[in-house]
Design an enzyme around this catalytic site. Structure first.
Site, PDB file in Angstrom:
ATOM      1  N   THR A   1     -10.393  -7.726  -5.219  1.00 48.48           N
ATOM      2  CA  THR A   1     -11.679  -7.774  -5.941  1.00 48.48           C
ATOM      3  C   THR A   1     -12.321  -6.383  -5.960  1.00 48.48           C
ATOM      4  O   THR A   1     -13.154  -6.101  -6.811  1.00 48.48           O
ATOM      5  CB  THR A   1     -12.646  -8.790  -5.281  1.00 48.48           C
ATOM      6  OG1 THR A   1     -12.611  -8.597  -3.859  1.00 48.48           O
ATOM      7  CG2 THR A   1     -12.251 -10.217  -5.576  1.00 48.48           C
ATOM      8  N   GLU A   2     -11.910  -5.508  -5.033  1.00 45.58           N
ATOM      9  CA  GLU A   2     -12.478  -4.153  -4.978  1.00 45.58           C
ATOM     10  C   GLU A   2     -11.696  -3.184  -5.869  1.00 45.58           C
ATOM     11  O   GLU A   2     -12.188  -2.095  -6.170  1.00 45.58           O
ATOM     12  CB  GLU A   2     -12.456  -3.625  -3.529  1.00 45.58           C
ATOM     13  CG  GLU A   2     -13.464  -4.299  -2.598  1.00 45.58           C
ATOM     14  CD  GLU A   2     -13.079  -5.725  -2.220  1.00 45.58           C
ATOM     15  OE1 GLU A   2     -11.868  -6.011  -2.094  1.00 45.58           O
ATOM     16  OE2 GLU A   2     -13.992  -6.575  -2.075  1.00 45.58           O
TER      17      GLU A   2
ATOM     18  N   HIS B   1       2.955   2.435  -8.798  1.00 44.18           N
ATOM     19  CA  HIS B   1       2.765   0.990  -8.863  1.00 44.18           C
ATOM     20  C   HIS B   1       4.016   0.313  -9.450  1.00 44.18           C
ATOM     21  O   HIS B   1       4.426  -0.758  -9.015  1.00 44.18           O
ATOM     22  CB  HIS B   1       1.530   0.650  -9.707  1.00 44.18           C
ATOM     23  CG  HIS B   1       0.250   1.117  -9.070  1.00 44.18           C
ATOM     24  ND1 HIS B   1      -0.065   0.874  -7.752  1.00 44.18           N
ATOM     25  CD2 HIS B   1      -0.804   1.834  -9.571  1.00 44.18           C
ATOM     26  CE1 HIS B   1      -1.243   1.414  -7.465  1.00 44.18           C
ATOM     27  NE2 HIS B   1      -1.702   2.009  -8.546  1.00 44.18           N
TER      28      HIS B   1
ATOM     29  N   TRP C   1     -11.243  -3.186  -8.906  1.00 48.71           N
ATOM     30  CA  TRP C   1     -11.909  -2.907 -10.192  1.00 48.71           C
ATOM     31  C   TRP C   1     -12.641  -1.579 -10.137  1.00 48.71           C
ATOM     32  O   TRP C   1     -12.966  -1.003 -11.173  1.00 48.71           O
ATOM     33  CB  TRP C   1     -12.913  -4.014 -10.544  1.00 48.71           C
ATOM     34  CG  TRP C   1     -12.292  -5.363 -10.760  1.00 48.71           C
ATOM     35  CD1 TRP C   1     -12.365  -6.438  -9.928  1.00 48.71           C
ATOM     36  CD2 TRP C   1     -11.528  -5.793 -11.893  1.00 48.71           C
ATOM     37  NE1 TRP C   1     -11.679  -7.509 -10.466  1.00 48.71           N
ATOM     38  CE2 TRP C   1     -11.159  -7.137 -11.671  1.00 48.71           C
ATOM     39  CE3 TRP C   1     -11.098  -5.164 -13.066  1.00 48.71           C
ATOM     40  CZ2 TRP C   1     -10.393  -7.876 -12.569  1.00 48.71           C
ATOM     41  CZ3 TRP C   1     -10.333  -5.897 -13.972  1.00 48.71           C
ATOM     42  CH2 TRP C   1      -9.983  -7.233 -13.720  1.00 48.71           C
TER      43      TRP C   1
ATOM     44  N   LEU D   1      11.858 -20.020  -2.018  1.00 43.88           N
ATOM     45  CA  LEU D   1      10.670 -19.241  -1.612  1.00 43.88           C
ATOM     46  C   LEU D   1       9.514 -19.425  -2.599  1.00 43.88           C
ATOM     47  O   LEU D   1       9.730 -19.450  -3.811  1.00 43.88           O
ATOM     48  CB  LEU D   1      11.055 -17.762  -1.589  1.00 43.88           C
ATOM     49  CG  LEU D   1       9.906 -16.785  -1.305  1.00 43.88           C
ATOM     50  CD1 LEU D   1       9.760 -16.530   0.175  1.00 43.88           C
ATOM     51  CD2 LEU D   1      10.100 -15.471  -2.032  1.00 43.88           C
TER      52      LEU D   1
ATOM     53  N   ARG E   1     -11.510   1.195  -9.280  1.00 37.91           N
ATOM     54  CA  ARG E   1     -10.620   2.335  -9.573  1.00 37.91           C
ATOM     55  C   ARG E   1     -10.854   2.816 -11.007  1.00 37.91           C
ATOM     56  O   ARG E   1     -11.395   2.078 -11.829  1.00 37.91           O
ATOM     57  CB  ARG E   1      -9.167   1.907  -9.391  1.00 37.91           C
ATOM     58  CG  ARG E   1      -8.885   1.582  -7.945  1.00 37.91           C
ATOM     59  CD  ARG E   1      -7.421   1.444  -7.652  1.00 37.91           C
ATOM     60  NE  ARG E   1      -7.258   1.250  -6.221  1.00 37.91           N
ATOM     61  CZ  ARG E   1      -6.178   1.565  -5.529  1.00 37.91           C
ATOM     62  NH1 ARG E   1      -5.123   2.061  -6.140  1.00 37.91           N
ATOM     63  NH2 ARG E   1      -6.128   1.362  -4.236  1.00 37.91           N
TER      64      ARG E   1
ATOM     65  N   TRP F   1       2.922   7.764  -2.965  1.00 38.66           N
ATOM     66  CA  TRP F   1       4.354   7.907  -3.263  1.00 38.66           C
ATOM     67  C   TRP F   1       4.523   8.680  -4.574  1.00 38.66           C
ATOM     68  O   TRP F   1       5.349   9.589  -4.667  1.00 38.66           O
ATOM     69  CB  TRP F   1       4.981   6.514  -3.369  1.00 38.66           C
ATOM     70  CG  TRP F   1       6.453   6.505  -3.615  1.00 38.66           C
ATOM     71  CD1 TRP F   1       7.450   6.461  -2.677  1.00 38.66           C
ATOM     72  CD2 TRP F   1       7.108   6.531  -4.897  1.00 38.66           C
ATOM     73  NE1 TRP F   1       8.684   6.454  -3.284  1.00 38.66           N
ATOM     74  CE2 TRP F   1       8.499   6.498  -4.649  1.00 38.66           C
ATOM     75  CE3 TRP F   1       6.664   6.567  -6.218  1.00 38.66           C
ATOM     76  CZ2 TRP F   1       9.453   6.504  -5.682  1.00 38.66           C
ATOM     77  CZ3 TRP F   1       7.601   6.587  -7.243  1.00 38.66           C
ATOM     78  CH2 TRP F   1       8.978   6.550  -6.974  1.00 38.66           C
TER      79      TRP F   1
ATOM     80  N   ARG G   1      -0.025   8.013 -10.842  1.00 34.76           N
ATOM     81  CA  ARG G   1      -0.126   6.923  -9.866  1.00 34.76           C
ATOM     82  C   ARG G   1       0.525   5.645 -10.376  1.00 34.76           C
ATOM     83  O   ARG G   1       1.100   4.871  -9.618  1.00 34.76           O
ATOM     84  CB  ARG G   1      -1.595   6.671  -9.516  1.00 34.76           C
ATOM     85  CG  ARG G   1      -2.223   7.794  -8.709  1.00 34.76           C
ATOM     86  CD  ARG G   1      -3.706   7.529  -8.486  1.00 34.76           C
ATOM     87  NE  ARG G   1      -3.923   6.279  -7.800  1.00 34.76           N
ATOM     88  CZ  ARG G   1      -3.879   6.129  -6.469  1.00 34.76           C
ATOM     89  NH1 ARG G   1      -3.641   7.159  -5.704  1.00 34.76           N
ATOM     90  NH2 ARG G   1      -4.071   4.950  -5.915  1.00 34.76           N
TER      91      ARG G   1
ATOM     92  N   ASP H   1       0.813  -1.209   0.000  1.00 35.26           N
ATOM     93  CA  ASP H   1       0.000   0.000   0.000  1.00 35.26           C
ATOM     94  C   ASP H   1       0.851   1.266   0.000  1.00 35.26           C
ATOM     95  O   ASP H   1       1.935   1.292   0.588  1.00 35.26           O
ATOM     96  CB  ASP H   1      -0.890  -0.042   1.260  1.00 35.26           C
ATOM     97  CG  ASP H   1      -2.100   0.834   1.106  1.00 35.26           C
ATOM     98  OD1 ASP H   1      -2.341   1.345   0.007  1.00 35.26           O
ATOM     99  OD2 ASP H   1      -2.806   1.020   2.112  1.00 35.26           O
TER     100      ASP H   1
END
Ligand code: FPP
Length: 248
Positions: free
Chosen positions: A74-75, A45, A77, A139, A79, A33, A41, A28
């Site tokens: 799922t939320e 990312h 979308w 990992l 944006r 940033w 934005r 987040d």
């Protein structure tokens, strides 16, 4: 400074038995940033994706076995379309370059979430990268993609109901262990430590079932600025905590 950092890194390794097996991160603060720097934005990312690569390498180096990164919920979308498109192309680029970036690193990639809604191209890349890295024993990087904890639990319940209806299992078989096997995270241990930077103190539908007994570490650092040192600080604090799982 360099000496101090070395000392801190050694500190977590002094407790090798207490290195978290599974760390989950909410990446987040990318937007803020970028905005602070007058950048779009999506630049945040992109920087966030670079941070993830550094943290993957460090987690692997210190013996963390699973790192789950919340890449798209799922939320998300909801944006603006250009931000969703930018995130999807970043994810595609990340998957396409994964082999080159991970060459010689022994890292396995897994994806959790509802991949049905993703483009055919992304789904093809997921299948390819997951299969190409499936034999790696270092990992496991678990990418949470179109992931939502409530959606995961509801879809597990629906599949259990179907299996009961079709006689494959009976209602008495349904316990916590069986339920876990219907989740996207089947076979993956619950996260020991959940890291959320950027000053937000919430879970945001991330690993709801799995984080029941996770330790949480919050900080004000924005994800693109999250460093190896911050990771070590989170792990050091985790090592000082006393996990009682409801006991004494
Ligand atoms: C939240 O920050 C971050 C996201 C919704 C996306 C995270 C995705 C990446 C870092 C992309 C790369 C991932 C992979 C696996 C390549 P935010 O935009 O909500 O930040 P804000 O709170 O400052 O606005």
């Amino acid at each position: 400074m360099f000496f101090l950092r070395k000392k801190k890194n050694r500190a977590v390794l002094e407790h090798k038995d207490k290195i978290p097996v599974h760390i989950a991160v909410v990446m987040d603060g990318n937007g803020r940033w970028a905005e602070k720097r007058g950048l779009p934005r999506k630049a945040g990312h992109r920087e966030g994706a670079n941070t993830l690569k550094r943290i993957v390498t460090e987690c692997d180096a210190i013996g963390v076995r699973y790192l789950t990164a919340y890449a798209f919920s799922t939320e998300n979308w909801n944006r603006p379309k250009d931000e969703v498109d930018a995130l999807m192309s970043l994810l595609l680029e990340f998957l396409k370059n994964a082999d080159k970036e991970l060459a010689g690193k022994n890292i396995r990639i897994l994806v959790i979430g509802d991949t049905e809604r993703l483009s055919d191209e992304i789904r093809r890349e997921i299948t390819r990268v997951v299969s190409n890295t499936s034999a790696n024993t270092g990992l496991s990087l678990v990418i949470a993609l179109n992931y939502g904890g409530r959606c995961e639990i509801a879809s597990a319940a629906a599949r259990i109901a179907r299996d009961v209806k079709d006689g494959r299992i009976s209602p008495q078989d349904v316990d916590e262990k069986l339920f876990s096997e219907y989740l996207y995270t089947k076979g993956i241990p619950d996260p020991d430590l959940v890291i959320r930077p950027s000053g937000e103190n919430r879970l945001s539908n991330f690993l709801l079932w799995q984080s029941s007994y996770s330790e949480f570490w919050y900080s004000n650092i924005l994800w693109p600025d999250f460093s190896r040192n911050d990771l070590h600080e989170a792990i050091s604090e985790f090592q000082r905590r006393n996990r009682r799982y409801g006991g004494l």
